[in-house]
Structures are given as C-alpha cells and as structure tokens.
Design a protein around this motif. Structure first.
Motif, PDB file in Angstrom:
ATOM      1  N   GLY A  44     -86.820 -22.205  28.798  1.00 42.62           N
ATOM      2  CA  GLY A  44     -87.677 -21.944  27.655  1.00 42.62           C
ATOM      3  C   GLY A  44     -89.144 -22.087  28.010  1.00 42.62           C
ATOM      4  O   GLY A  44     -89.523 -22.111  29.186  1.00 42.62           O
ATOM      5  N   VAL A  45     -89.973 -22.196  26.983  1.00 41.53           N
ATOM      6  CA  VAL A  45     -91.425 -22.328  27.151  1.00 41.53           C
ATOM      7  C   VAL A  45     -91.818 -23.781  26.931  1.00 41.53           C
ATOM      8  O   VAL A  45     -91.405 -24.407  25.954  1.00 41.53           O
ATOM      9  CB  VAL A  45     -92.171 -21.422  26.145  1.00 41.53           C
ATOM     10  N   LYS A  83     -90.960 -28.998  25.311  1.00 37.47           N
ATOM     11  CA  LYS A  83     -90.337 -27.682  25.180  1.00 37.47           C
ATOM     12  C   LYS A  83     -90.454 -27.202  23.738  1.00 37.47           C
ATOM     13  O   LYS A  83     -90.195 -27.955  22.795  1.00 37.47           O
ATOM     14  CB  LYS A  83     -88.861 -27.728  25.582  1.00 37.47           C
ATOM     15  N   TYR A  84     -90.845 -25.945  23.578  1.00 35.91           N
ATOM     16  CA  TYR A  84     -90.942 -25.343  22.248  1.00 35.91           C
ATOM     17  C   TYR A  84     -89.662 -24.572  21.942  1.00 35.91           C
ATOM     18  O   TYR A  84     -89.220 -23.746  22.737  1.00 35.91           O
ATOM     19  CB  TYR A  84     -92.120 -24.380  22.176  1.00 35.91           C
ATOM     20  N   ASP A  85     -89.085 -24.822  20.771  1.00 36.54           N
ATOM     21  CA  ASP A  85     -87.954 -24.005  20.321  1.00 36.54           C
ATOM     22  C   ASP A  85     -88.465 -22.730  19.662  1.00 36.54           C
ATOM     23  O   ASP A  85     -87.815 -21.685  19.735  1.00 36.54           O
ATOM     24  CB  ASP A  85     -87.091 -24.781  19.330  1.00 36.54           C
ATOM     25  N   TYR A  86     -89.613 -22.854  19.027  1.00 35.92           N
ATOM     26  CA  TYR A  86     -90.227 -21.707  18.351  1.00 35.92           C
ATOM     27  C   TYR A  86     -91.739 -21.835  18.445  1.00 35.92           C
ATOM     28  O   TYR A  86     -92.290 -22.930  18.323  1.00 35.92           O
ATOM     29  CB  TYR A  86     -89.805 -21.655  16.876  1.00 35.92           C
ATOM     30  N   ILE A  87     -92.411 -20.727  18.660  1.00 36.13           N
ATOM     31  CA  ILE A  87     -93.868 -20.723  18.741  1.00 36.13           C
ATOM     32  C   ILE A  87     -94.360 -19.320  18.391  1.00 36.13           C
ATOM     33  O   ILE A  87     -93.627 -18.331  18.527  1.00 36.13           O
ATOM     34  CB  ILE A  87     -94.339 -21.141  20.164  1.00 36.13           C
ATOM     35  N   THR A  88     -95.579 -19.224  17.891  1.00 38.02           N
ATOM     36  CA  THR A  88     -96.134 -17.910  17.551  1.00 38.02           C
ATOM     37  C   THR A  88     -96.955 -17.376  18.723  1.00 38.02           C
ATOM     38  O   THR A  88     -97.385 -18.124  19.606  1.00 38.02           O
ATOM     39  CB  THR A  88     -97.040 -17.997  16.309  1.00 38.02           C
ATOM     40  N   SER A  92     -95.221  -6.613  16.461  1.00 39.64           N
ATOM     41  CA  SER A  92     -94.256  -7.513  15.801  1.00 39.64           C
ATOM     42  C   SER A  92     -92.897  -7.526  16.505  1.00 39.64           C
ATOM     43  O   SER A  92     -91.840  -7.453  15.871  1.00 39.64           O
ATOM     44  CB  SER A  92     -94.075  -7.112  14.333  1.00 39.64           C
ATOM     45  N   ILE A  93     -92.934  -7.604  17.854  1.00 43.50           N
ATOM     46  CA  ILE A  93     -91.706  -7.671  18.642  1.00 43.50           C
ATOM     47  C   ILE A  93     -91.467  -9.125  19.042  1.00 43.50           C
ATOM     48  O   ILE A  93     -92.317  -9.750  19.669  1.00 43.50           O
ATOM     49  CB  ILE A  93     -91.813  -6.795  19.907  1.00 43.50           C
ATOM     50  N   ASP A  94     -90.321  -9.662  18.671  1.00 41.18           N
ATOM     51  CA  ASP A  94     -89.987 -11.030  19.057  1.00 41.18           C
ATOM     52  C   ASP A  94     -89.742 -11.112  20.561  1.00 41.18           C
ATOM     53  O   ASP A  94     -89.366 -10.123  21.208  1.00 41.18           O
ATOM     54  CB  ASP A  94     -88.736 -11.507  18.313  1.00 41.18           C
ATOM     55  N   LEU A  95     -89.923 -12.315  21.100  1.00 38.93           N
ATOM     56  CA  LEU A  95     -89.684 -12.559  22.519  1.00 38.93           C
ATOM     57  C   LEU A  95     -88.824 -13.815  22.633  1.00 38.93           C
ATOM     58  O   LEU A  95     -89.141 -14.844  22.044  1.00 38.93           O
ATOM     59  CB  LEU A  95     -91.013 -12.761  23.256  1.00 38.93           C
ATOM     60  N   CYS A  96     -87.729 -13.722  23.373  1.00 43.18           N
ATOM     61  CA  CYS A  96     -86.855 -14.870  23.601  1.00 43.18           C
ATOM     62  C   CYS A  96     -86.841 -15.179  25.090  1.00 43.18           C
ATOM     63  O   CYS A  96     -86.485 -14.331  25.908  1.00 43.18           O
ATOM     64  CB  CYS A  96     -85.438 -14.576  23.106  1.00 43.18           C
ATOM     65  N   VAL A  97     -87.262 -16.384  25.449  1.00 44.26           N
ATOM     66  CA  VAL A  97     -87.299 -16.830  26.846  1.00 44.26           C
ATOM     67  C   VAL A  97     -86.142 -17.799  27.056  1.00 44.26           C
ATOM     68  O   VAL A  97     -86.025 -18.808  26.349  1.00 44.26           O
ATOM     69  CB  VAL A  97     -88.638 -17.523  27.177  1.00 44.26           C
ATOM     70  N   PHE A  98     -85.268 -17.506  28.030  1.00 46.48           N
ATOM     71  CA  PHE A  98     -84.082 -18.335  28.232  1.00 46.48           C
ATOM     72  C   PHE A  98     -83.674 -18.346  29.700  1.00 46.48           C
ATOM     73  O   PHE A  98     -84.161 -17.542  30.507  1.00 46.48           O
ATOM     74  CB  PHE A  98     -82.922 -17.809  27.372  1.00 46.48           C
TER      75      PHE A  98
END
Length: 238
Positions: free
Chosen positions: A164-165, A178-183, A207-213
């Motif tokens: 994650g980030v 660690k951030y679970d959610y961030i803008t 407005s495209i979401d980004l998921c880092v995993f």
C-alpha cells in the motif's frame, strides 16, 4: 463486482522475479494465472506493462545517452514484456490482444482507442505496449491516460512486496503510517511518491480511482478487481 472495467499496471520488475533482470517465464505464467482468475469474475481487463526489468530510459540518459533515444528503447522493452504476457495468458486460455503505440504490425496491433474498447467488450484482455509512443512520458502516465480513454473504473497498481501507500518508506522509517484511503489532493500535498505528478493529475481530473496493492500475495489481483479492502485506495474525494 465493484468494478466492470479495470486497468492493471504491472511493473517490469514484477516479471523478472528474483532474477531482477529480464523475464522469468515461471513468474510470468503465475501472473497470467492470477489475471485469468480475475478475468473469470467477469471484469474487463486492460494492462500496461513497465519495462524496467529490461531497460529504463532514465538510466540510459544518466549514462550520457540522448534522453529521447533512451526512452524509445524503454518503449521497446514494454512491448517485449507485453509479448511474454500475451503468450502466457493465451497458454491458459485467455484471449488477448497486444496493442502498440509505435507501429510494429508484425508483432502487435496499432493502438486505436475504439478498437481497444471493442476488444474489451468482446471479453479479450488488452495489453498496451510502447507507452504513449513519445519520449519523456512514463508508463504511469500511460496507465492514467489509457484508463481515461477506455473509461476504466479504476487503475490497479500491482507492486512487488509493497502492500500500500505509506507516509514514508517503511523500510527506512519504522514510524511510517500506512494509509487505507487517501485523496489525490493529499497525495500531492504530502508529496507521496506513488506515480509521477502528470499521472496523478490525470487520475484526479478524470475521477479515476487508484488501488495500490501487493501482487506477490496470491489472489490479490482478483481481490482488487472485486473491490476488496486490500492495500490503499486513492480517489478524488468529495
């Protein structure tokens, strides 16, 4: 399914495995299996591959090469990775198309947005190679732009060993959060090194979401496609 159409961003290093350089066929085959598992959920998948396992344009530039020439070499590396991934996907029964932003009709289709969308609608996995076809542009920017062009719901950024980030590098700073959610605005203000600024701005404006995993955990690609709470989700926010 939370997402109907996703763009998966794979680093070139993810295809090298423990070798750190080149293409590891066993690793590529395992990545293809995970993509197939995600595809079987009914999601439409497009892919952008990096080329850092073979060549980085910045590395060549730092060595004294002309930056444009070095970047074109990097684009060719992404096509090589795309061919390897296409072969692995088709070996497990996934219909795949490789599209290149640089004309090389003997090995890949030319990138045409409407044709790419049609391939996705027909259930094919589409791999975008050769970046944007122009130097000075990263594959992160390619992922953001292609995601906007095909109206993807989210960019899935598959990382090697990074789950994650964080507020800082967790390998260096034991207090990193660690951030679970961030803008995206927080990402910009905190100067978090997730993607380059051009890519971040494209995602934010469209407005495209980004998921880092972490892609090294088996099944995470399918979980990310399903919208499960893994890694970090970045969005435009309210």
């Amino acid at each position: 399914m939370k997402y109907n159409r996703v763009l998966l961003k794979l680093s070139g290093e993810a295809l090298a495995g423990d070798n750190k350089f080149g293409i590891d066929p066993l690793v590529v085959k395992d990545v293809a299996r995970q993509i197939k598992d995600a595809k079987d959920l009914g999601v439409e998948i497009a892919i952008v591959c990096g080329g850092g396992n073979i060549w980085r344009g910045k590395t060549g530039s730092d060595m004294g090469m002309e930056r444009a020439s070095a970047d074109y070499m990097g684009m060719l590396a992404t096509v090589m990775n795309g061919l390897a991934l296409q072969n692995a996907l088709e070996s497990v029964g996934v219909d795949t198309r490789l599209m290149s932003a640089i004309s090389m009709k003997e090995v890949a289709e030319p990138y045409i947005r409407r044709r790419a969308v049609r391939h996705l609608e027909k259930g094919r996995v589409v791999i975008f190679g050769a970046g944007l076809g122009s130097p000075f542009m990263t594959t992160d920017t390619t992922a953001a732009l292609r995601a906007a062009e095909i109206n993807a719901d989210v960019i899935l950024m598959a990382k090697n060993g990074v789950d994650g980030v964080y507020s800082a590098d967790p390998k260096i700073d034991a207090n990193a959060i660690k951030y679970d959610y961030i803008t995206y605005l927080d990402v910009i203000n905190k100067d978090l090194k997730i993607m380059d600024q051009t890519a971040i701005t494209l995602c934010k404006d469209n407005s495209i979401d980004l998921c880092v995993f972490n892609m090294q955990e088996d099944g995470n690609i399918a979980k990310a496609c399903n919208g499960d709470a893994i890694g970090t989700t970045i969005s435009k926010g309210e």
